[in-house]
Structure formats: C-alpha cells, structure tokens
Write a protein that holds these residues in place. Sequence first.
Motif, PDB file in Angstrom:
ATOM      1  N   THR A 158       0.383   1.723   9.996  1.00  0.00           N
ATOM      2  CA  THR A 158      -0.852   0.989  10.294  1.00  0.00           C
ATOM      3  C   THR A 158      -1.873   1.903  10.951  1.00  0.00           C
ATOM      4  OG1 THR A 158       0.369  -1.091  10.563  1.00  0.00           O
ATOM      5  CG2 THR A 158      -1.830  -0.976  11.545  1.00  0.00           C
TER       6      THR A 158
ATOM      7  N   ARG B 177       0.836  -1.206   0.000  1.00  0.00           N
ATOM      8  CA  ARG B 177       0.000   0.000   0.000  1.00  0.00           C
ATOM      9  C   ARG B 177       0.869   1.253   0.000  1.00  0.00           C
ATOM     10  NH1 ARG B 177      -5.202   1.161   3.899  1.00  0.00           N
ATOM     11  NH2 ARG B 177      -5.800   3.123   2.900  1.00  0.00           N
TER      12      ARG B 177
ATOM     13  N   PHE C 103      -3.121   4.621   8.328  1.00  0.00           N
ATOM     14  CA  PHE C 103      -4.050   4.056   7.346  1.00  0.00           C
ATOM     15  C   PHE C 103      -5.377   3.646   7.987  1.00  0.00           C
ATOM     16  CE2 PHE C 103      -0.195   3.058   4.626  1.00  0.00           C
ATOM     17  CZ  PHE C 103      -0.493   4.044   3.700  1.00  0.00           C
ATOM     18  N   LYS C 104      -5.337   3.350   9.266  1.00  0.00           N
ATOM     19  CA  LYS C 104      -6.587   3.035   9.967  1.00  0.00           C
ATOM     20  C   LYS C 104      -7.504   4.248   9.973  1.00  0.00           C
ATOM     21  CE  LYS C 104      -8.439   1.198  14.314  1.00  0.00           C
ATOM     22  NZ  LYS C 104      -8.101   0.729  15.686  1.00  0.00           N
TER      23      LYS C 104
ATOM     24  N   HIS D 102      -8.843  13.909   4.387  1.00  0.00           N
ATOM     25  CA  HIS D 102      -9.821  12.940   4.912  1.00  0.00           C
ATOM     26  C   HIS D 102     -10.425  13.453   6.212  1.00  0.00           C
ATOM     27  CE1 HIS D 102     -11.484   8.969   4.376  1.00  0.00           C
ATOM     28  NE2 HIS D 102     -11.180   8.615   5.611  1.00  0.00           N
TER      29      HIS D 102
ATOM     30  N   ILE E 211      -7.262   6.751   7.688  1.00  0.00           N
ATOM     31  CA  ILE E 211      -7.618   6.985   6.284  1.00  0.00           C
ATOM     32  C   ILE E 211      -8.720   6.027   5.833  1.00  0.00           C
ATOM     33  CG2 ILE E 211      -6.753   6.838   3.906  1.00  0.00           C
ATOM     34  CD1 ILE E 211      -4.109   7.956   4.873  1.00  0.00           C
ATOM     35  N   ASP E 212      -8.692   4.811   6.354  1.00  0.00           N
ATOM     36  CA  ASP E 212      -9.686   3.805   5.959  1.00  0.00           C
ATOM     37  C   ASP E 212     -11.023   3.975   6.672  1.00  0.00           C
ATOM     38  OD1 ASP E 212      -7.893   2.637   4.252  1.00  0.00           O
ATOM     39  OD2 ASP E 212      -7.221   1.126   5.682  1.00  0.00           O
ATOM     40  N   THR E 213     -11.053   4.861   7.657  1.00  0.00           N
ATOM     41  CA  THR E 213     -12.301   5.084   8.384  1.00  0.00           C
ATOM     42  C   THR E 213     -13.314   5.770   7.470  1.00  0.00           C
ATOM     43  OG1 THR E 213     -11.129   5.309  10.498  1.00  0.00           O
ATOM     44  CG2 THR E 213     -13.362   6.203  10.378  1.00  0.00           C
ATOM     45  N   THR E 214     -14.470   5.182   7.357  1.00  0.00           N
ATOM     46  CA  THR E 214     -15.542   5.771   6.539  1.00  0.00           C
ATOM     47  C   THR E 214     -16.525   6.467   7.464  1.00  0.00           C
ATOM     48  OG1 THR E 214     -16.692   3.644   6.601  1.00  0.00           O
ATOM     49  CG2 THR E 214     -15.338   4.101   4.678  1.00  0.00           C
TER      50      THR E 214
END
Length: 589
Positions: free
Chosen positions: A319, A16, A322-323, A108, A325-328
């Motif tokens: 990690t 990634r 990105f956690k 974000h 960034i991956d949060t929607t």
Amino acid sequence: MSKPKENIFDFKLFKRLFEYIKPYKGVFFGLILLVVLLAAFSAATPYITKYAIDDSIAVKAEKGFLFYIMIMLAILMLQTVFQLLFIYYASWLGQNLVMDVRVKLFDHLLRFKMKYYDNSSVGVLITRAVTDMERIADIFGQGLFMIFRDLLTMSVVFGVMLFLNLKLSGIVFVMLPLLLYATRIFQKYMKKAFEEVRNEVSNLNSFVQERLTGMKILQLFTREDIEYKNFKAINERHKKGWVKTVWYNSIFFPLADLVSSICIGLVAWYGGLNVALEGSSVSQGDLIAFVMFIPMLFRPLRQIADKFNTLQMGMVAATRVFKVIDTTSQIDDTGTHVADTYKGYITFDNVHFSYVEDEDVLKGVSFEVKAGETVAIVGATGAGKSTIINLLNRFYEIKEGVISVDNINIKDVTLTSLRTQIAVVLQDVFLFADTILNNITLNAPEITEARVQQAAKDIGIHDFIMTLPNGYHYNVKERGVMLSSGQRQLISFLRAYVTNPSILVLDEATSSVDSYSEQLIQNATDKITKGRTSIVIAHRLATVKKADKIIVMDAGKIVEQGSHQELLKKKNGYYKNLYEVQFLQEEVA
C-alpha cells in the motif's frame, strides 16, 4: 457515525499485484498445481494409515501391510520433492515480482519534481524502496501461497474426515468455529499493529539517515546527548509497536494449541469408548486417522494466522509503495521539439513562481540574455537568484509567464534535450561514492576517458587530478569526502564542461573554495564562457566585473540591470551600495 468496515484482505491491492505476476504466470499456475498436490498428499497419509490398521494390524494379518507402507513411503518422497519445488518457486516468484516493482518505483522517483523531494523524507523513501519491497516479496514467498496451501489442506482433510466418520467429525467441527472466530479477531488486531510498526520503521530510517548525514553538525554543537534521547524515544515507540504483535501472538497461539489438544482428547475419549464396544461404527483405524487429522486441520489454521501476519505486513508495505507510484508529481514532458543545440538566446517574460502557494519567490521577472553573452545575477540571500536556474531547467513549473530559449517556449522542448544543452555547476557539489571519472561522465557511454582528460587539460585541472592516487580512477567515497570543497568544485566544473553545453550556469560556484582552486576555476570560466551563453550567480567580484550584463535582484524582483560601470554610476543604486559594502571590501582585501 460508525467507521467503515475494514477489510482483512485487500483484494483490490492483490489484483494490482497480480498485474506484475502476468510475465511469470507459468510459474504462478505451476505453484497452484503444487499446492493442490501437497494438500492431497497431506490427507493421503492418515487415510492410508487407517486402512493399514483396520486391514492388517487390527485383524493381525500380515498380508497387504507392506503394500500400505510402500505407498506411504512413495507419498512421503513425492511430498518432499513437491515441497522443495513449492518453497523455491514461491520465493523465486516473490523476488522477481519485487524486482519489477522496485525498478518501476525507482524509475518513478527519478522523474519526480524537485518539489516532491523538498517535502519528502529521504529515509522514508529509502524504506519504501528497500525494506517495504522485501515485505512485498514475502507476500508470495511466505504468505499467500502458504495460506492457500493450508486452506486447501484443511478443505481436503475436512472432506476426508466427513467421509470416514460423521460422529467423530461432529466433535471436531464443534470446536472449529471457536478457533475460526479467534483467528479472525487476531488478524484484525495484527493488521493495526503492523501498520504502526511500519510507520515507526519509516521514522527510524528517516531519523538515522538524517543524523548520520549531519553528524559533523551534531558533534560541532555537542548535541550527541540530545539526539541520543530523541533516538531512544523513537525506538521506544518502535518497540511498543512490536510488543503489541508479540502480545497478540502470545494470546492466540497458546489458545489455538489448547483448542487442538481438547479436541484430540475428546476424540480419543469418545472414539476409544466406541472402539471398545462390539459393532461400533468407529474402528481403530478411524481413531488413529482422526488423531492424525486433527493437527492437520488445526495446525494449518494456526499457521494461517502466523502467515497472515506476513501477508498483512506485505499488504501494508505494498500500500505504501503503490502510494508513491501513484503520486503524480512529474514535470509534464509533453514538448515535441528536440533541441540538438542552442544559440543561447534566453528570455524570461513576466515570470511568477512560488515554492509555497501564495508566497511568491519571483514576482514578474523579465529579462533577456543574448546568445554568447555572460550575465551575472547578484542580490541578497533569498532574492530569487537560484530559483531562476531551477526554472530554466524546468525543475519546477512556473505559475505565470513564459521562459524561452532561442524564442521557443521551454515547455515545448523535450526535457531530455533541454537539460542536455544546459550544464549547471552548483555551490553545493554532490559526488557519488565512485571514481572521479565516473563522477564526471555519470556513466554516459559517449563520454570517453580520453575526452575527459582533454577537457581537463583545456580548463587547466588535469595536473591536479593526476596528483591524486590512481588519477581519474581515484574513488572519492560517499559525497566526495576524500576531496576538499575546492577539489569537489573543480570536479563539478569539469563535469559540466565535458558535456559541451550550449548554455552554462554557475550557481555561486566559487563561493566556498580556496584561492588556488578559485584561480583554476576562474581560468576555466574565462575559457568555457567565451562564445557560450553563460549565467553566473555571482559571489566573487572578478566574475561580476567581467560580465556583459549584471542583473540585480531583491525580494523576487529585478531592481537594476546593466554593466558594472553603468550600475556604479547610479546614485544610491542597489548595486552600487552592494559593491561598496561587499565587493569593495573584497577588492581591498
């Protein structure tokens, strides 16, 4: 039940990260080439030294010796240049990659729902955006490429040693597995230790950020000693995390040095005996070359373990980043209607909402605000008044019902155009550490200083601003500490007005200001609400009495609606009781 096997290196995570390298792939492959050249040059020096000794020193022949020296000098110079380029561009790549990740992270964060921030620590998010980012940069600047260089150097040295002398190589390779095993164990425990360290760093940042922000409260209630003890406890846990890493280092690195020294000793003993024997397969050059090779084989392994610490910290940080960034947690901005302007007709139709699941704050709220109308919302604390404002701006998603402006569901309107047409003045004013002008315009290029000054004159606060040093260019410092609460409220009021909104919202905007500031705001309110749809969460009687309609809320429901005079006529009415208890006292005062 056994635990799943833990990977020392997260290839999925690195894959990634590699996506962010693509814009700089030229530099990336250039670094790979430099790594190959540096590994080759590292092994070349001992190899040439062997032949310089065997062909010149051992036979006491001067011929060719200078040639070998010149070759080694040329290799040293090239190695120095390549090493400089390698270190610079490895760090350059890391910083550029981190810049791109940090920009994406901040972008974000700007679009998260308010609910995300309700449940998140500001200190932790700051750690993710600042400290963790630097650890990610170290993956490339001090971790990954360094490890790759050391591994390649070891491989080249390994091959050259086998080529030169199998017997001496056998001694070295008998000792090597011991160090490899110790390295793997070391890496496993260091990863756990660094995860603990990162957790405690986040806790420290969060704790310090909150206490510095709330320092006045701590001192007012004399909680300095208590918070000092709390900080010591958190700092102690942070220290213990780092002590673990120190302990593992203090075990591994002396062990690595011991194995290397024993290996050199064995090679010197066995090789020296063979050199002394006539017809031996070990030459003086072999012996010297192997003594030079052994540190080159063992030191990179030691350095790999050291650099792996850096790599592990970077991986742990990546990690965590990105956690986030991956949060929607974004409001669905799927609307296609662009609102250039609003007439201002607002409707709430059976709206249900809860901040916490199954704990409704609004329970089937329905009302309408006609275009150009001023509506006051009153009620006890926690009745749901401010929630209505939050939902109108789509800071939160409703559970049930429909909110419309000009008969268009706000979910069908783009977020930017919706919020552009609604200006809000909050009770708790936030000002940035910047000039008054920038706090009013929020750096919007279309809002000029002349426009700001004219707006200030229109609502009667230009003279107040000009009394400050540098006027509109006065720096209010962090959170506007250089201004009184009333002055901050005036700046916030002008910030809302200068955008020329279709809908104006005042959330108890005069609840904490002095009488002079209140008069300025009241005069401004009369001017800017004229002909413009306005919703006022009322605190002062003057605003309530002038409203075209008053909505009375209690426990998430609308209990009464009407004008001031209409509501006062209701026997035992909620508003009438509120007026007699609160507003009448204010009027008498």
